[in-house]
Write a protein that holds these residues in place. Structure first.
Motif, PDB file in Angstrom:
ATOM      1  N   THR B  83      13.488  51.210  29.550  1.00 53.67           N
ATOM      2  CA  THR B  83      14.247  51.463  30.780  1.00 53.67           C
ATOM      3  C   THR B  83      15.743  51.210  30.610  1.00 53.67           C
ATOM      4  OG1 THR B  83      13.650  49.251  31.591  1.00 53.67           O
ATOM      5  CG2 THR B  83      12.318  51.097  32.350  1.00 53.67           C
ATOM      6  N   MET B 116      21.179  43.656  22.212  1.00 51.00           N
ATOM      7  CA  MET B 116      20.887  42.719  23.295  1.00 51.00           C
ATOM      8  C   MET B 116      19.400  42.368  23.347  1.00 51.00           C
ATOM      9  SD  MET B 116      21.738  43.342  27.332  1.00 51.00           S
ATOM     10  CE  MET B 116      20.412  44.477  27.744  1.00 51.00           C
ATOM     11  N   PHE B 134      19.421  34.206  21.705  1.00 51.95           N
ATOM     12  CA  PHE B 134      20.186  34.261  22.948  1.00 51.95           C
ATOM     13  C   PHE B 134      21.634  34.672  22.698  1.00 51.95           C
ATOM     14  CE2 PHE B 134      22.733  32.177  26.286  1.00 51.95           C
ATOM     15  CZ  PHE B 134      22.136  32.724  27.407  1.00 51.95           C
ATOM     16  N   MET B 138      23.562  38.031  23.874  1.00 48.14           N
ATOM     17  CA  MET B 138      24.748  38.005  24.737  1.00 48.14           C
ATOM     18  C   MET B 138      25.851  38.891  24.173  1.00 48.14           C
ATOM     19  SD  MET B 138      24.204  36.032  27.383  1.00 48.14           S
ATOM     20  CE  MET B 138      25.645  35.227  28.078  1.00 48.14           C
ATOM     21  N   TRP B 141      25.257  42.435  25.048  1.00 53.58           N
ATOM     22  CA  TRP B 141      25.587  42.692  26.457  1.00 53.58           C
ATOM     23  C   TRP B 141      27.108  42.807  26.637  1.00 53.58           C
ATOM     24  CZ3 TRP B 141      26.057  38.338  30.483  1.00 53.58           C
ATOM     25  CH2 TRP B 141      26.273  38.872  31.753  1.00 53.58           C
ATOM     26  N   PRO B 184      20.099  36.464  31.501  1.00 54.86           N
ATOM     27  CA  PRO B 184      20.324  35.264  30.684  1.00 54.86           C
ATOM     28  C   PRO B 184      20.094  33.962  31.468  1.00 54.86           C
ATOM     29  CG  PRO B 184      22.319  36.640  30.807  1.00 54.86           C
ATOM     30  CD  PRO B 184      21.210  37.417  31.392  1.00 54.86           C
TER      31      PRO B 184
END
Ligand SMILES: CC1=C(/C=C/C(C)=C/C=C/C(C)=C/C=O)C(C)(C)CCC1
Ligand SMILES: CC1=C(/C=C/C(C)=C/C=C/C(C)=C/C=O)C(C)(C)CCC1
Lengths: 231, 231
Positions: B83, B116, B134, B138, B141, B184
């Motif tokens: 998606t 991401m 993580f 980030m 993103w 996040p």
């Protein structure tokens, strides 16, 4: 089946991703018929049939894989036996849309399809020697390639097509050459020394994504381009 | 699974509510294609694909949660992997609708998406350190944010858009900034000292509602506004 999908079952994950992508593609192709001119609607509907039939089979194949870890060979070939002829119909339709198709084109492509798929099935399920099936299957594929590049279909597309049709036809030929080549690679990866049923299924799954979804998107692209040109 | 939903399983209830909202949104976006001009139909269909794919995954995720009480991590990431690229296609389509898109925009946004999501999955399923995943996620993103605000896409939207497109584009950027920031937060809430898989799932579920349904509604708003302006 949902609870059974392990986080590290990447073959299972690929079955899952592709079943969803096929389902979404079906909705997309069906709805996009709204925006194209009449003669292109049928091509889009046939693209949707390919992804729809495949989506249903992928749901079953995924469950077989997740539950047993075995190759869902019989479902794959049932799927291909239906969807490959539909792809051959796409060649016929795109030529008909420009008024140059004969039904003989479709019959010859269908014969090529059967010569490609039936020995492949007999080989993979152990009815005949695995490499005899492979070689005969390859001949069927080569015959299809001959027909779309140099046969009646190829000639018709070359001489009489509009730019968008020519583009789509060339790209479709390219998919049947390069995209379809992934399948025999999967076959070899499944049945030679270093091979495994994981490799076979990942490769077949990836090939189906390219050959069903990308093929349909190409037709969608030609259809929307042509439809916007005609006001 | 229906019988298994407990009155106090608020995470399960949130899975239930969102699966229904996604299903209803799908029907809404598909039917609303009827009322908009040709170039906007595709954007609405793609919004419907996002909610459709998500609805199917929410049904499975809900069942996993209700049956096992465990985070359906693998299904979440399969959903996102399909998606989020479709949302990136929305940026491409909205720029194409005003004639200023290059396909490079889509590829760069797709790369940002993979950077991401893949480390996020590897972190959440324990293949790599949870905080390494993580931090890399980030960065992916931030790259997407850079591209839509200051990259080729951002510049195209700023200079050449009609008011409705400008409004939609800005709002889409805003969703990718503020709406996506919820993910996040969920990740941190799931894996730090005071965290829990309940917190993680409630937060992810809320984020999906905002980012799938509200995002689609924005596009619907621009599409219907523009379609009414052109008679
Ligand atoms: C050449 C060859 C094969 C090719 C299979 C192909 C090309 C299947 C295509 C399926 C498609 C395109 C489905 C789309 O919906 C086999 C049978 C694996 C093995 C024998 C050699
Ligand atoms: C930044 C970041 C994340 C962001 C995830 C996002 C932003 C997901 C968006 C999903 C959407 C928008 C779905 C819509 O259909 C992770 C992977 C949780 C963890 C690593 C850091």
């Amino acid at each position: 089946a949902a609870a059974g999908l392990a986080q590290d079952d990447f073959v299972g994950i690929s079955f899952w991703i592709i079943s969803m992508a096929l389902m979404a593609s079906t909705v997309f192709f069906l709805w996009e018929t709204q925006g194209v001119t009449a003669k292109w609607k049928t091509s889009l509907v046939v693209s949707a049939l390919v992804t729809f039939i495949a989506a249903v089979h992928y749901f079953y194949m995924r469950d077989v894989w997740v539950a047993t870890g075995e190759s869902p060979t019989v479902f794959r070939y049932i799927d291909w036996l239906l969807t490959v002829p539909l792809l051959m119909i796409e060649f016929y339709l795109i030529l008909r849309a420009i008024g140059v198709a004969s039904i003989g084109i479709f019959w010859r492509l269908l014969i090529g399809t059967l010569v490609m798929l039936i020995p492949g099935y007999l080989g993979e399920s152990g009815y005949i020697n695995i490499w005899v099936g492979f070689v005969i299957g390859m001949l069927g594929w080569f015959y299809i390639l001959y027909e779309i590049f140099y046969g009646e279909a190829g000639k018709a597309a070359e001489t009489q097509a509009t730019p968008a049709v020519k583009y789509a036809y060339k790209a479709m030929c390219w998919i049947v050459t390069v995209g379809w080549a992934i399948y025999p690679i999967g076959y070899v990866a499944g049945y030679t020394g270093v091979g495994s049923s994981e490799a076979l299924n990942i490769i077949y799954n990836f090939a189906d994504l390219v050959n069903k979804v990308a093929f349909g998107l190409l037709i969608w692209y030609a259809a929307t381009t042509e439809s916007q040109a005609e006001p």
